[in-house]
Design a protein around this motif. Structure first.
Motif, PDB file in Angstrom:
ATOM      1  N   SER A  78       0.844  -1.194   0.000  1.00  0.00           N
ATOM      2  CA  SER A  78       0.000   0.000   0.000  1.00  0.00           C
ATOM      3  C   SER A  78       0.880   1.244   0.000  1.00  0.00           C
ATOM      4  CB  SER A  78      -0.932   0.000   1.211  1.00  0.00           C
ATOM      5  OG  SER A  78      -0.188   0.050   2.402  1.00  0.00           O
ATOM      6  N   HIS A  79       0.280   2.358  -0.396  1.00  0.00           N
ATOM      7  CA  HIS A  79       1.003   3.615  -0.509  1.00  0.00           C
ATOM      8  C   HIS A  79       0.271   4.718   0.251  1.00  0.00           C
ATOM      9  CE1 HIS A  79       3.599   1.890  -3.561  1.00  0.00           C
ATOM     10  NE2 HIS A  79       2.517   1.396  -4.124  1.00  0.00           N
ATOM     11  N   VAL A  80       1.061   5.554   0.910  1.00  0.00           N
ATOM     12  CA  VAL A  80       0.543   6.692   1.665  1.00  0.00           C
ATOM     13  C   VAL A  80       1.284   7.940   1.199  1.00  0.00           C
ATOM     14  CG1 VAL A  80       0.339   7.711   3.971  1.00  0.00           C
ATOM     15  CG2 VAL A  80       0.020   5.245   3.671  1.00  0.00           C
ATOM     16  N   TYR A  81       0.528   9.006   0.952  1.00  0.00           N
ATOM     17  CA  TYR A  81       1.108  10.287   0.563  1.00  0.00           C
ATOM     18  C   TYR A  81       1.162  11.168   1.803  1.00  0.00           C
ATOM     19  CZ  TYR A  81       1.478  14.899  -1.590  1.00  0.00           C
ATOM     20  OH  TYR A  81       1.873  16.168  -1.936  1.00  0.00           O
ATOM     21  N   GLU A  82       2.344  11.712   2.106  1.00  0.00           N
ATOM     22  CA  GLU A  82       2.540  12.517   3.304  1.00  0.00           C
ATOM     23  C   GLU A  82       3.097  13.888   2.926  1.00  0.00           C
ATOM     24  OE1 GLU A  82       4.833  11.189   7.110  1.00  0.00           O
ATOM     25  OE2 GLU A  82       6.230  12.304   5.827  1.00  0.00           O
ATOM     26  N   THR A  83       2.534  14.914   3.536  1.00  0.00           N
ATOM     27  CA  THR A  83       3.045  16.273   3.404  1.00  0.00           C
ATOM     28  C   THR A  83       3.386  16.768   4.798  1.00  0.00           C
ATOM     29  OG1 THR A  83       1.602  16.695   1.525  1.00  0.00           O
ATOM     30  CG2 THR A  83       2.546  18.604   2.593  1.00  0.00           C
ATOM     31  N   SER A  84       4.551  17.372   4.943  1.00  0.00           N
ATOM     32  CA  SER A  84       4.917  17.877   6.261  1.00  0.00           C
ATOM     33  C   SER A  84       5.492  19.279   6.138  1.00  0.00           C
ATOM     34  CB  SER A  84       5.940  16.957   6.937  1.00  0.00           C
ATOM     35  OG  SER A  84       7.139  16.937   6.211  1.00  0.00           O
ATOM     36  N   THR A  85       5.299  20.030   7.218  1.00  0.00           N
ATOM     37  CA  THR A  85       5.926  21.344   7.327  1.00  0.00           C
ATOM     38  C   THR A  85       6.636  21.410   8.672  1.00  0.00           C
ATOM     39  OG1 THR A  85       3.920  22.341   8.253  1.00  0.00           O
ATOM     40  CG2 THR A  85       4.245  22.553   5.876  1.00  0.00           C
ATOM     41  N   VAL A  86       7.818  21.997   8.646  1.00  0.00           N
ATOM     42  CA  VAL A  86       8.583  22.235   9.866  1.00  0.00           C
ATOM     43  C   VAL A  86       8.787  23.740   9.953  1.00  0.00           C
ATOM     44  CG1 VAL A  86      10.722  21.788  11.116  1.00  0.00           C
ATOM     45  CG2 VAL A  86       9.764  20.011   9.622  1.00  0.00           C
ATOM     46  N   ASP A  87       8.190  24.326  10.991  1.00  0.00           N
ATOM     47  CA  ASP A  87       8.295  25.764  11.201  1.00  0.00           C
ATOM     48  C   ASP A  87       9.234  26.006  12.375  1.00  0.00           C
ATOM     49  OD1 ASP A  87       8.042  28.454  11.761  1.00  0.00           O
ATOM     50  OD2 ASP A  87       5.865  28.479  11.508  1.00  0.00           O
ATOM     51  N   PRO A  88      10.495  26.351  12.101  1.00  0.00           N
ATOM     52  CA  PRO A  88      11.448  26.528  13.196  1.00  0.00           C
ATOM     53  C   PRO A  88      11.150  27.754  14.066  1.00  0.00           C
ATOM     54  CG  PRO A  88      12.464  27.102  11.104  1.00  0.00           C
ATOM     55  CD  PRO A  88      11.099  26.560  10.788  1.00  0.00           C
ATOM     56  N   ALA A  89      10.467  28.750  13.524  1.00  0.00           N
ATOM     57  CA  ALA A  89      10.163  29.948  14.309  1.00  0.00           C
ATOM     58  C   ALA A  89       9.131  29.645  15.394  1.00  0.00           C
ATOM     59  CB  ALA A  89       9.672  31.064  13.398  1.00  0.00           C
ATOM     60  N   LYS A  91       8.327  26.564  16.239  1.00  0.00           N
ATOM     61  CA  LYS A  91       8.650  25.215  16.732  1.00  0.00           C
ATOM     62  C   LYS A  91       7.425  24.302  16.622  1.00  0.00           C
ATOM     63  CE  LYS A  91      12.535  26.154  19.723  1.00  0.00           C
ATOM     64  NZ  LYS A  91      13.148  25.871  21.010  1.00  0.00           N
ATOM     65  N   ARG A  92       7.025  24.085  15.370  1.00  0.00           N
ATOM     66  CA  ARG A  92       5.852  23.255  15.107  1.00  0.00           C
ATOM     67  C   ARG A  92       6.109  22.395  13.870  1.00  0.00           C
ATOM     68  NH1 ARG A  92      -0.046  23.874  16.008  1.00  0.00           N
ATOM     69  NH2 ARG A  92      -1.098  22.799  14.311  1.00  0.00           N
ATOM     70  N   VAL A  93       5.945  21.083  14.025  1.00  0.00           N
ATOM     71  CA  VAL A  93       5.979  20.153  12.899  1.00  0.00           C
ATOM     72  C   VAL A  93       4.548  19.690  12.684  1.00  0.00           C
ATOM     73  CG1 VAL A  93       6.788  17.922  12.029  1.00  0.00           C
ATOM     74  CG2 VAL A  93       8.311  19.341  13.413  1.00  0.00           C
ATOM     75  N   THR A  94       4.067  19.808  11.448  1.00  0.00           N
ATOM     76  CA  THR A  94       2.729  19.343  11.106  1.00  0.00           C
ATOM     77  C   THR A  94       2.852  18.377   9.938  1.00  0.00           C
ATOM     78  OG1 THR A  94       1.782  21.456  11.771  1.00  0.00           O
ATOM     79  CG2 THR A  94       0.391  20.021  10.422  1.00  0.00           C
ATOM     80  N   MET A  95       2.295  17.205  10.116  1.00  0.00           N
ATOM     81  CA  MET A  95       2.327  16.197   9.055  1.00  0.00           C
ATOM     82  C   MET A  95       0.895  15.774   8.754  1.00  0.00           C
ATOM     83  SD  MET A  95       5.482  14.042  10.709  1.00  0.00           S
ATOM     84  CE  MET A  95       4.986  12.561   9.933  1.00  0.00           C
ATOM     85  N   THR A  96       0.560  15.737   7.472  1.00  0.00           N
ATOM     86  CA  THR A  96      -0.733  15.208   7.056  1.00  0.00           C
ATOM     87  C   THR A  96      -0.479  14.071   6.079  1.00  0.00           C
ATOM     88  OG1 THR A  96      -0.927  16.801   5.252  1.00  0.00           O
ATOM     89  CG2 THR A  96      -1.932  17.410   7.356  1.00  0.00           C
ATOM     90  N   ILE A 106     -11.929   3.037   1.232  1.00  0.00           N
ATOM     91  CA  ILE A 106     -11.806   3.638   2.556  1.00  0.00           C
ATOM     92  C   ILE A 106     -10.837   4.821   2.483  1.00  0.00           C
ATOM     93  CG2 ILE A 106      -9.953   2.105   3.335  1.00  0.00           C
ATOM     94  CD1 ILE A 106     -11.505   2.107   6.091  1.00  0.00           C
ATOM     95  N   SER A 107     -11.178   5.871   3.200  1.00  0.00           N
ATOM     96  CA  SER A 107     -10.329   7.062   3.249  1.00  0.00           C
ATOM     97  C   SER A 107      -9.786   7.214   4.661  1.00  0.00           C
ATOM     98  CB  SER A 107     -11.156   8.299   2.875  1.00  0.00           C
ATOM     99  OG  SER A 107     -10.463   9.477   3.196  1.00  0.00           O
ATOM    100  N   CYS A 108      -8.474   7.384   4.761  1.00  0.00           N
ATOM    101  CA  CYS A 108      -7.841   7.645   6.051  1.00  0.00           C
ATOM    102  C   CYS A 108      -7.001   8.900   5.901  1.00  0.00           C
ATOM    103  CB  CYS A 108      -6.981   6.468   6.491  1.00  0.00           C
ATOM    104  SG  CYS A 108      -6.183   6.750   8.084  1.00  0.00           S
ATOM    105  N   ARG A 109      -7.394   9.948   6.608  1.00  0.00           N
ATOM    106  CA  ARG A 109      -6.684  11.221   6.593  1.00  0.00           C
ATOM    107  C   ARG A 109      -6.165  11.488   8.000  1.00  0.00           C
ATOM    108  NH1 ARG A 109      -6.720  12.400   1.484  1.00  0.00           N
ATOM    109  NH2 ARG A 109      -8.659  12.210   0.356  1.00  0.00           N
ATOM    110  N   GLU A 110      -4.848  11.539   8.110  1.00  0.00           N
ATOM    111  CA  GLU A 110      -4.208  11.670   9.418  1.00  0.00           C
ATOM    112  C   GLU A 110      -3.478  13.010   9.513  1.00  0.00           C
ATOM    113  OE1 GLU A 110      -0.952   9.302  12.174  1.00  0.00           O
ATOM    114  OE2 GLU A 110      -0.918   9.030  10.003  1.00  0.00           O
TER     115      GLU A 110
END
Length: 191
Positions: A78-89, A91-96, A106-110
């Protein structure tokens, strides 16, 4: 739609967690053996904000029953597409992430967020808060009872996998801290 959510605190600084996030699927993590490959599709830093944006394709082996594969078609990959942002100012990492395989059924959004946990941190012992949410929706049509059962089973399995994922990441964080400490000691002995 069913929602899985969890939070936990890692006894590691945001810098350690955000750096080791890229090592999450390395050989140090024996709880992520289902991950076959992680391919970086794009990565760039916004020069005005300093935010790092990365897109990755994660390939996993899955354990779908043979009868499901025969009935619906598909493979054990299976394959998962991931997008992430790292904001050093901030200090927040967000991954979807979103599943690409079986997405017509089936849809899984994390969404995962790592931020410093200023309430739980003490001088010399910084901590990082981890927040995770997954929205799982069965798209297979038919009776609501069937969709509900599929969503409930998927949320339960997601929760089990999330627990293993946190344990594996904890192992990666500890191994990284140990390796860094050994390197510092080695350099001090050479000096």
């Amino acid at each position: 739609m069913r929602v899985f959510s969890s939070t936990c605190t890692f006894d590691y600084s945001w810098e350690e967690v955000s750096t080791n996030n890229w090592r999450k699927y390395c050989p140090w993590n024996d709880k992520a053996t289902h991950v076959i490959a992680v391919d970086t599709l794009s990565r760039h830093v916004d020069p005005s904000t300093g935010i790092l944006r990365t897109e990755r394709l994660i390939t996993c082996s899955q354990t779908a029953p043979a009868w499901v594969l025969a009935l619906l078609g598909g493979t054990n990959t299976s394959h998962v597409y991931e997008t992430s942002t790292v904001d050093p100012a901030s200090k927040r990492v967000t991954m979807t992430s979103a599943n690409l395989s079986w997405s017509n059924i089936i849809s899984c959004r994390e969404t995962v967020v790592y931020e410093p946990d200023v309430k739980a941190s003490e001088p010399g012992q910084e901590r990082t808060q981890f927040k995770q949410e997954a929205k799982i929706t069965a798209l297979c049509g038919g009776w609501q009872k069937i969709r509900t059962k599929i969503e409930e089973a998927s949320v339960e399995r997601f929760g089990q996998n999330a627990q293993r994922g946190r344990e594996g990441f904890e192992d990666v964080l500890e191994m990284s801290r140990r390796a860094f400490r050994e390197e510092v000691n080695r350099r001090e002995q050479m000096a």
